[in-house]
Design an enzyme around this catalytic site. Structure first.
Site, short mmCIF file in Angstrom:
data_model
loop_
_atom_site.label_atom_id
_atom_site.label_comp_id
_atom_site.label_asym_id
_atom_site.label_seq_id
_atom_site.Cartn_x
_atom_site.Cartn_y
_atom_site.Cartn_z
N GLU A 265 21.25 -20.54 26.32
CA GLU A 265 20.64 -21.14 27.65
C GLU A 265 21.48 -22.41 27.49
OE1 GLU A 265 19.64 -23.43 29.74
OE2 GLU A 265 17.52 -23.53 29.33
N CYS A 299 18.51 -29.14 31.67
CA CYS A 299 19.69 -28.26 31.93
C CYS A 299 19.78 -27.79 33.46
CB CYS A 299 19.44 -27.11 31.08
SG CYS A 299 17.79 -26.29 31.15
N GLU A 396 28.34 -32.40 32.43
CA GLU A 396 26.79 -32.57 32.34
C GLU A 396 26.59 -33.91 31.59
OE1 GLU A 396 24.55 -30.18 29.58
OE2 GLU A 396 23.16 -29.77 31.22
P1 NAI Z 1 22.98 -29.80 20.58
O1 NAI Z 1 23.70 -28.58 21.39
O2 NAI Z 1 23.68 -30.50 19.64
O3 NAI Z 1 21.38 -29.62 20.04
C1 NAI Z 1 20.55 -28.65 20.45
C2 NAI Z 1 20.02 -28.01 19.07
O4 NAI Z 1 21.18 -27.20 18.53
C3 NAI Z 1 19.35 -28.79 18.06
O5 NAI Z 1 18.23 -28.21 17.75
C4 NAI Z 1 20.57 -29.17 17.21
O6 NAI Z 1 20.13 -29.39 15.98
C5 NAI Z 1 21.21 -27.62 17.17
N1 NAI Z 1 22.66 -27.59 16.72
C6 NAI Z 1 23.69 -28.72 16.77
N2 NAI Z 1 24.80 -28.16 16.39
C7 NAI Z 1 24.47 -26.95 15.77
C8 NAI Z 1 25.31 -25.97 14.96
N3 NAI Z 1 26.60 -26.42 14.66
N4 NAI Z 1 24.57 -24.79 14.70
C9 NAI Z 1 23.49 -24.38 15.19
N5 NAI Z 1 22.70 -25.32 15.70
C10 NAI Z 1 23.14 -26.70 15.89
O7 NAI Z 1 22.84 -30.85 21.85
P2 NAI Z 1 22.71 -32.45 21.42
O8 NAI Z 1 23.85 -33.12 20.60
O9 NAI Z 1 21.26 -32.83 21.21
O10 NAI Z 1 22.94 -33.05 23.19
C11 NAI Z 1 24.33 -33.04 23.66
C12 NAI Z 1 24.36 -32.40 25.06
O11 NAI Z 1 23.94 -31.04 25.05
C13 NAI Z 1 23.46 -33.33 26.04
O12 NAI Z 1 24.05 -34.42 26.50
C14 NAI Z 1 23.33 -32.23 27.17
O13 NAI Z 1 24.37 -32.45 27.97
C15 NAI Z 1 23.33 -30.63 26.44
N6 NAI Z 1 21.69 -30.26 26.12
C16 NAI Z 1 21.52 -29.24 26.89
C17 NAI Z 1 20.25 -28.94 26.59
C18 NAI Z 1 19.87 -27.85 27.60
O14 NAI Z 1 18.59 -27.68 28.04
N7 NAI Z 1 20.55 -26.69 27.95
C19 NAI Z 1 19.34 -29.57 25.89
C20 NAI Z 1 19.94 -30.47 24.90
C21 NAI Z 1 21.10 -30.95 25.19
#
Ligand code: NAI
Ligand code: MG
Length: 498
Positions: A265, A299, A396
């Protein structure tokens, strides 16, 4: 920090005991390497506490616990009991609503009034999937008279779940509810920005009566613990919510390890389309809520606003007036609508996008600046004078920033509505039923709201078209992610080949 918990206090719930360990096998434990990391209060930029960090070794331990539970007692648990346990957990969320909401506000910065809604939605979701647990049914399929064939819906096994920080507990419930209803076991990693609520809720798992190892909750970083889950050889399925960039990495990790099932998602850049015949005040309320709710950290945020040209000028004036009234400040204050962004990193990312927009020649209608000098607060920001190729219209931003522009007719609305690589959500505001249905059907989005926004409900599927994801969460659809189909074919007649 004491070993495995710390006394904390919030302005609305008073003192409470915050667990800080990793929750494995129904116990809070330290990480094998003894590492901890700091948790920051985004309203003050101060350290709240530290929590234990899971590394690859802890992921191995948690997965082994989940495997043992899956192959042992959990497999033998009746569907009725699985449902009961989820309902117990839902009841405990409601009983502890004020505390859980306060911890979310402290850790994430969301307004406590909104956090309370999150927690009731968690309870609603867990209870809903509790109801599904004993309604997951197979089928009998007639082929020939001398065979008896049936289909079972079996659990997938050990599910790795990686969640983000924007709705820390709601994502926890969306992930755990359907996985458990279907008879799987879980290793869930919270986001490193917001581990606190997940750990308080972990304590409730034991209280609800779940056997050890069925639900394991770990705190840790994406590149370490998250990556270890995604590439683990004994995790049967990974469910991820977060950025598209990381979503791609998760798929690669799954492909490069044991081909675990993947649901994603991811992000969005959702269009919010207002036709000239819409109820303008109503539309403005929803457009405002669509982008500024949860500080734009959704999101499905309606970040691209398109207004039909005949009402455009009036709409912009009224929208500016409305958005300027959003109360930005202390999440614990009663009338706050918008708190701080979650972290310094997100704050910087958003401020960079705002700079990009200004540099590209877009006009700042309101906002465009930081609010105050402490905490990650950003003024609600509306850009006009944008072109479709600008970064702020395509990417985004995940903050309280939107663009507004005009469209001529239905065809143009559909074209611009579909003009990004994302397809998570969209909205149409109109009183004309034909326009509503025609445009809703033409938009490439997993959810379309008509004359509303952000009205998600656990009974309705949610997820993305295009690069916004794979699979659907919530509703009956989520059960597909957490079951696999087994065909059993029984031969009744004589041997076919002598
Ligand atoms: P992210 O995608 O890095 O983090 C989300 C989750 O994934 C966290 O639990 C993180 O620890 C984990 N994660 C990060 N790198 C990973 C990897 N290589 N392997 C496995 N798990 C990993 O998101 P971040 O850096 O916090 O936010 C960046 C951007 O992502 C935001 O600006 C937004 O655009 C988007 N985002 C979208 C979300 C949604 O609800 N679809 C929620 C959070 C962020
Ligand atoms: Mg990241």
């Amino acid at each position: 920090m004491s070993d495995l918990s710390v006394q904390l206090e919030t302005p609305t719930s008073g003192k409470y005991t915050q667990p800080t360990g990793l929750f494995i096998n129904n116990e809070f434990v330290k990480g094998v390497d003894g590492k901890t990391f700091e948790v920051i209060n985004p309203s003050t930029e101060e350290v709240i506490t530290s929590v234990h960090e899971a590394t690859e070794k802890d992921v191995d331990i948690a997965v082994a616990a989940a495997r043992k539970a899956f192959e042992g007692p959990w497999r033998k648990e009746t569907p009725e009991n699985r449902g009961k346990l989820l309902v117990n957990l839902a009841n405990l969320f409601e009983k502890n609503l004020d505390l859980l909401a306060a911890v979310e506000s402290l850790d994430n910065g969301k307004a406590v009034s909104m956090a309370k809604v999150d927690i009731s939605m968690c309870a609603g979701c867990l209870r809903y999937y509790g109801g599904w647990a004993d309604k997951i049914e197979g089928k009998v399929i007639d082929t020939t008279p001398d065979t008896f064939n049936y289909i079972r819906k079996e659990p997938v096994g050990v599910c790795g779940q990686i969640i983000p920080w924007n709705f820390p507990l709601l994502m926890w419930a969306w992930k755990i509810g359907p996985a458990i209803a279907c008879g799987n076991t879980v290793v869930l990693k919270s986001a490193e920005q917001t581990p606190l609520g997940a750990l308080v809720a972990a304590g409730l798992i034991k209280e609800a009566g779940f056997p050890p190892g069925v639900i394991n909750i770990i705190s840790g970083f994406g590149k370490v613990a998250g990556a270890a889950i995604a590439s683990h050889m004994d995790v049967d399925k990974v469910a991820f919510t977060g950025s598209t960039v990381v979503g791609r990495q998760i798929m690669k990790a799954a492909a490069g390890s044991n081909l675990k099932k993947v649901t994603l998602e991811l992000g969005g850049k959702s269009p919010n389309i207002v036709f000239e015949d819409a109820d303008i005040d109503n539309a403005i309320s929803w457009v405002n809520f669509g982008i500024f709710f949860n500080h734009g950290q959704c999101c499905c945020a309606g970040s691209r606003i398109y207004v039909q040209e005949s009402i455009y000028d009036k709409f912009v004036e009224k929208f500016k007036e409305r958005a300027s009234k959003n109360v930005v400040g202390d999440p614990f204050a009663k009338d706050t609508f918008q708190g701080p962004q979650v972290s310094q990193v997100q704050f910087d990312r958003i401020m960079n996008y705002i700079k990009e927009g200004k540099d590209a020649g877009a006009k700042v209608e309101i906002g465009g600046t930081r609010k105050g000098d402490k905490g990650y607060f950003i003024e609600p920001t509306i850009f006009s004078g944008v072109t479709e190729d600008m970064k702020i219209v395509q990417e985004e931003i995940f903050g309280p920033v939107c663009s507004i522009s005009k469209f001529k007719d239905k065809e143009e609305a559909i074209r611009v509505g579909n003009s990004t690589t994302y397809g998570l959500a969209a909205a149409v505001h109109t009183k004309n039923l034909n326009t509503a249905i025609e445009v809703s059907n033409a938009l490439k989005a997993g959810t379309v709201w008509v004359n509303s926004y952000n009205t998600l409900h656990h009974q309705m599927p949610f997820g993305g078209f295009k690069e916004s994801g794979i699979g659907r969460e919530l509703g009956e659809a989520a059960l597909d992610n957490y079951t696999q189909t087994k065909t059993v074919s029984i031969r009744l007649g004589d041997a076919l080949f002598g």
